[in-house]
Design a protein around this motif. Sequence first.
Motif, PDB file in Angstrom:
ATOM      1  N   ALA A 235     -11.061  34.742  69.179  1.00 13.68           N
ATOM      2  CA  ALA A 235     -11.242  34.120  70.675  1.00 13.68           C
ATOM      3  C   ALA A 235     -12.019  35.150  71.572  1.00 13.68           C
ATOM      4  CB  ALA A 235      -9.586  34.029  71.033  1.00 13.68           C
ATOM      5  N   GLN A 236     -11.891  34.622  72.787  1.00 15.34           N
ATOM      6  CA  GLN A 236     -12.466  35.633  73.819  1.00 15.34           C
ATOM      7  C   GLN A 236     -11.528  36.387  74.739  1.00 15.34           C
ATOM      8  OE1 GLN A 236     -15.122  32.339  75.318  1.00 15.34           O
ATOM      9  NE2 GLN A 236     -16.715  33.028  73.979  1.00 15.34           N
ATOM     10  N   VAL A 237     -11.970  37.498  75.256  1.00 15.40           N
ATOM     11  CA  VAL A 237     -11.279  38.371  76.232  1.00 15.40           C
ATOM     12  C   VAL A 237     -12.119  38.498  77.627  1.00 15.40           C
ATOM     13  CG1 VAL A 237     -10.298  40.444  76.835  1.00 15.40           C
ATOM     14  CG2 VAL A 237     -10.352  39.817  74.389  1.00 15.40           C
ATOM     15  N   VAL A 238     -11.594  37.931  78.563  1.00 17.71           N
ATOM     16  CA  VAL A 238     -12.118  38.024  79.955  1.00 17.71           C
ATOM     17  C   VAL A 238     -11.468  39.149  80.616  1.00 17.71           C
ATOM     18  CG1 VAL A 238     -12.838  36.869  82.147  1.00 17.71           C
ATOM     19  CG2 VAL A 238     -12.718  35.527  79.967  1.00 17.71           C
ATOM     20  N   ILE A 239     -11.881  40.295  80.913  1.00 24.40           N
ATOM     21  CA  ILE A 239     -11.374  41.182  81.685  1.00 24.40           C
ATOM     22  C   ILE A 239     -11.634  41.287  83.236  1.00 24.40           C
ATOM     23  CG2 ILE A 239     -11.287  43.921  81.563  1.00 24.40           C
ATOM     24  CD1 ILE A 239     -12.249  44.187  78.969  1.00 24.40           C
ATOM     25  N   THR A 240     -10.745  41.348  83.797  1.00 19.47           N
ATOM     26  CA  THR A 240     -10.627  41.414  85.467  1.00 19.47           C
ATOM     27  C   THR A 240     -10.411  42.670  86.108  1.00 19.47           C
ATOM     28  OG1 THR A 240     -10.329  39.831  87.328  1.00 19.47           O
ATOM     29  CG2 THR A 240      -8.342  40.409  85.862  1.00 19.47           C
ATOM     30  N   ASN A 241     -10.820  42.811  87.319  1.00 15.33           N
ATOM     31  CA  ASN A 241     -10.547  44.115  87.759  1.00 15.33           C
ATOM     32  C   ASN A 241      -9.276  44.198  88.678  1.00 15.33           C
ATOM     33  OD1 ASN A 241     -10.768  42.845  90.450  1.00 15.33           O
ATOM     34  ND2 ASN A 241     -13.109  43.236  90.409  1.00 15.33           N
ATOM     35  N   GLU A 242      -8.895  45.210  89.232  1.00  6.25           N
ATOM     36  CA  GLU A 242      -7.291  45.294  89.691  1.00  6.25           C
ATOM     37  C   GLU A 242      -7.153  44.573  90.823  1.00  6.25           C
ATOM     38  OE1 GLU A 242      -3.515  46.692  89.773  1.00  6.25           O
ATOM     39  OE2 GLU A 242      -5.083  47.037  88.313  1.00  6.25           O
ATOM     40  N   LEU A 243      -8.449  44.610  91.854  1.00  7.27           N
ATOM     41  CA  LEU A 243      -8.280  43.502  93.028  1.00  7.27           C
ATOM     42  C   LEU A 243      -7.816  42.155  92.668  1.00  7.27           C
ATOM     43  CD1 LEU A 243     -10.859  44.803  95.267  1.00  7.27           C
ATOM     44  CD2 LEU A 243      -8.560  45.023  95.597  1.00  7.27           C
ATOM     45  N   VAL A 244      -8.447  41.576  91.710  1.00  7.30           N
ATOM     46  CA  VAL A 244      -8.284  40.321  91.234  1.00  7.30           C
ATOM     47  C   VAL A 244      -6.795  39.977  90.721  1.00  7.30           C
ATOM     48  CG1 VAL A 244      -8.576  38.349  89.766  1.00  7.30           C
ATOM     49  CG2 VAL A 244     -10.494  39.373  90.739  1.00  7.30           C
ATOM     50  N   CYS A 245      -6.291  41.218  89.990  1.00  8.10           N
ATOM     51  CA  CYS A 245      -4.977  40.978  89.353  1.00  8.10           C
ATOM     52  C   CYS A 245      -3.798  40.866  90.413  1.00  8.10           C
ATOM     53  CB  CYS A 245      -4.730  42.224  88.516  1.00  8.10           C
ATOM     54  SG  CYS A 245      -5.654  42.700  87.093  1.00  8.10           S
ATOM     55  N   ARG A 246      -4.027  41.587  91.907  1.00  8.21           N
ATOM     56  CA  ARG A 246      -2.857  41.394  92.534  1.00  8.21           C
ATOM     57  C   ARG A 246      -3.216  40.339  93.646  1.00  8.21           C
ATOM     58  NH1 ARG A 246      -4.379  47.506  94.672  1.00  8.21           N
ATOM     59  NH2 ARG A 246      -6.282  47.156  95.858  1.00  8.21           N
ATOM     60  N   ASP A 247      -4.244  39.681  93.640  1.00  8.60           N
ATOM     61  CA  ASP A 247      -4.649  38.508  94.667  1.00  8.60           C
ATOM     62  C   ASP A 247      -4.167  37.249  93.957  1.00  8.60           C
ATOM     63  OD1 ASP A 247      -5.825  36.911  96.188  1.00  8.60           O
ATOM     64  OD2 ASP A 247      -7.152  38.107  96.991  1.00  8.60           O
ATOM     65  N   GLY A 248      -3.221  36.417  94.201  1.00  7.02           N
ATOM     66  CA  GLY A 248      -2.985  35.190  93.944  1.00  7.02           C
ATOM     67  C   GLY A 248      -4.093  34.181  93.977  1.00  7.02           C
ATOM     68  N   PHE A 249      -4.696  34.047  95.062  1.00  2.80           N
ATOM     69  CA  PHE A 249      -6.045  33.382  95.412  1.00  2.80           C
ATOM     70  C   PHE A 249      -7.016  33.554  94.182  1.00  2.80           C
ATOM     71  CE2 PHE A 249      -3.943  33.844  99.239  1.00  2.80           C
ATOM     72  CZ  PHE A 249      -3.483  32.497  99.669  1.00  2.80           C
ATOM     73  N   ALA A 250      -7.255  34.937  94.023  1.00  2.00           N
ATOM     74  CA  ALA A 250      -8.422  35.340  93.084  1.00  2.00           C
ATOM     75  C   ALA A 250      -8.165  34.830  91.671  1.00  2.00           C
ATOM     76  CB  ALA A 250      -8.745  36.932  93.626  1.00  2.00           C
ATOM     77  N   LEU A 251      -6.709  34.975  91.549  1.00  3.37           N
ATOM     78  CA  LEU A 251      -6.521  34.908  90.064  1.00  3.37           C
ATOM     79  C   LEU A 251      -6.647  33.434  89.800  1.00  3.37           C
ATOM     80  CD1 LEU A 251      -3.194  36.883  89.360  1.00  3.37           C
ATOM     81  CD2 LEU A 251      -5.190  36.926  87.888  1.00  3.37           C
ATOM     82  N   LEU A 252      -5.991  32.401  90.685  1.00  2.00           N
ATOM     83  CA  LEU A 252      -6.393  31.067  90.345  1.00  2.00           C
ATOM     84  C   LEU A 252      -7.866  30.718  90.246  1.00  2.00           C
ATOM     85  CD1 LEU A 252      -3.831  29.338  92.775  1.00  2.00           C
ATOM     86  CD2 LEU A 252      -3.892  29.028  90.386  1.00  2.00           C
TER      87      LEU A 252
END
Length: 890
Positions: A235-252
């Motif tokens: 499968a594939q891994v998409v790594i995101t940064n810390e800002l996205v992790c704590r921002d519900g809008f950005a996560l969605l």
Amino acid sequence: MTEDTEELQEQLELWNNTKFTYPYDKPLQALFEGQAIAFADKIAVFFLEQTLTYKELNETANQLANVLLGSGIQKGDTVGLAVDRSEKMVIALLAILKAGAAYVPIDLEYPPQRIDFMLRDAGAKVLLTSKEYKGLYHSQAKEMLLEDALEKGKEHSKSNPGLDVDEKDLAYIIYTSGTTGSPKGVMIGHGNIVNLLCSMQQKQIMNENDRLLAVTTIAFDIAGLELFLPLITGAQVVITNELVCRDGFALLETIKKKGISIIQATPLSYKIMLAAGWKEKLDLKILCCGEPMPLSLARDLIPRCRALYNYYGPTETTIYSTGTEITAKDEIITIGKPIGNTQIYILDDGMNLLPPGKEGIIYIAGAGVGKGYVNLPELTKAAFVDNPFASGEKMFRTGDLGKWIRDGNIYFIGRVDQQLKIRGYRIEPATIEAVLLSQQEIQDAVVIAREDVPDNKVLVAYIVLKKDSAVAPGSTDAYINKWRKAIQDKLPLFMIPNDLVVLDRFPVLSSGKVDRKALPKPNRDDRADDKKYSPPISEMDKKLERVWAKALGLERVGIDDDFFELGGHSLIAVLIMGEIEKATGKRLPINTLFISPTIRQISKLLGSDNADIVNRCVVPIEPKGTKPPLFIVHGDGLNVMIFNSMGKKMSNDQPVFGIQAKGLNGTDDTYDDLKKIAAYYISEVLLEYPDGPYCLAGYSFGGVVAFEMAKQFQQMGKKVDMLAMFDTEIGNVDFKASPLSRLGKKIWLQFPKMLFIVKSLFYQPRDILQYQGYVMKRKYRYLLGRLGLQKTDEAEKMTPHEKNIVKKHLIAYQNYDLSPYSGRIDLFRVKKRVYFLQDPITLGWSPYAEKGVQVHEIPGDHKTFLLPPNDKVFANTLQSVIDERINSTN
């Protein structure tokens, strides 16, 4: 053995019959290497715009592994890993395993003191880190820069090293909160992690068509599943940064845009996504873990996802030990049944089996049970006990209470001891209590978790002072700040209490123990000094105060109160931003609160006519204090995070702000005229602090900008108390001179430059050779770039927009008309210099300061003087100069 006992044991044996065949004798990296052949050309890892195919990932990890082996790493060694989240992080993890070593993952947000302990305790032979963190940590580990190692790796073989690693060898050591004040390292072997991953494969949670969004720090054990399960599955891994992790809008948004089909996170992450307005159903499998999942959360998630799973397991038994799918029919949330090759026993205090419905302590046995704690034999013996139901094997005493229910699932009840779980982090209150008890004024301390506001569980520390303490009644605020700083210096952010409450005595039970349930609710509205409360002024202030007070469960909120000091966290931030959008029609990203954490600052952003309400240039590092604030202009790195550590170590009464580059929001442009850049930054400063006086400083390129800002402030009639240069050089090249003249000057400078290099080789040969090698490599790459054979830009982490900002700044610098400043310049010059300077005394500033250049020597070199331990010395020196300048101008 009675008939009832035999029947019970048969029933439990049936529920614990989880045996399945898996390649127990293969190390983790071997499972990945098989998929690297099967899916060679398929993308394995995404990070921003960077991608790696399975073949590229495997071959690059092999080359890095050979570099590690060449540096002396042997099978069984441990290697620390302290790098930012990126595709290179995955390469490094695999390389360490391929070299036969165990990795020790480091959370970069931990205090250096805690990280140094972990590296020493784990016996790390090498610390693999990035250039940004060079020299930051101090242990026996040999520091190796990941960027240099990857470059060196290009000279090595791409083939698998093929070391003889088996299931008994260590794969990683992860540190968790300890009861003694120091973290404890949990040792996990290849057999442990391979069993977990293969068990998840057996459950068909993931297949080769999935794309997983990785949101967890590698220092949290569940990251092992996020990164490795996809890679052994195709499968594939998409790594995101810390800002996205704590921002519900950005996560969605990321889940939708990147086609994410599976995500693993703690309940908090899903709560912030729901708070951000998640309504539609997504083709998404959700793994929930880290802390109990509320039934209400499950009912909110089920209609919005393809499948919802709840998993449980302590770090000591390798990530997950039980799990189940949660459906709309479930009336209670269980932690499910044992995963493959795992047995669960629920026992009473006498180690007797308990029947369904009877609560007891959860013990875990089987292939996931780790190898104990590093250098803690007594604690290992107490927690990893002999298994009376399987001779010769160990089981782990979790300290969790649970019970079997009739269908063979397990219901989690809570902790036996005082251990806490907050937002997925395991916290031993004794760790925090130990730091507090080391303070000379404190007699006793108790730390608990409170949830006075729904979904807002916070840590609260209660303190009793010594009878002979110098703390006067009603004057505890200064001491509370001192104690809080002591905690911040030793413990990670998630272990810092939201409130420190001083009591005359603790309430006690008849047994003499502290009655934790009777400890009073912190009264954050009961300020010792009402002058600290700043009431709302504008209608926007009042509107925001109502929103904040409701979300934080407070009667009132001052417009200068810090959101995070009031108990705010990511979920509350999302709720507040959602309410702000409803009230004003303007959406601010979550990271706005991390930059502007007060109502006053947010109100200014919302009330500004400037279109850029999202990315203000003035960033508070330490906004509180009565002294004239210090404004520090960014260097070539554009942002101001590098000043954070130093700024936090200055006087408690000294406000510190950073000025980051215009345009970092990715949309706005910047200027190629230095006077315009300075004028724009001044307009931003005036919004924050309109009257002055001003203390200005700049680092590298920022020093020249600060110089021009000081001149413009003076032209406006504003008072500048101090203009400081942080190791900023000026005047080596006259860009307006003819090319022939510049060439002549450059040739002439080669003679003193060579003399400097030769002299320096005698007292710092290693540093000089390393730096000159770096310069030659950079020139070589530049030449290849000019020939079209390689990118000329080394700033690979920069976006095209950021590169454009740097380009415009260079043009602005080259065209700047340098003329004298009527005041004094304070030059903070580093003691260690590895490159030639035309003017090593005042770095070229002497002709441009009419009242002279005052030189202050500081430890470190051009990059490390802002990093621990040099940052503290620098902060003290800088504060002394600021105080002297303020006093001399008053």
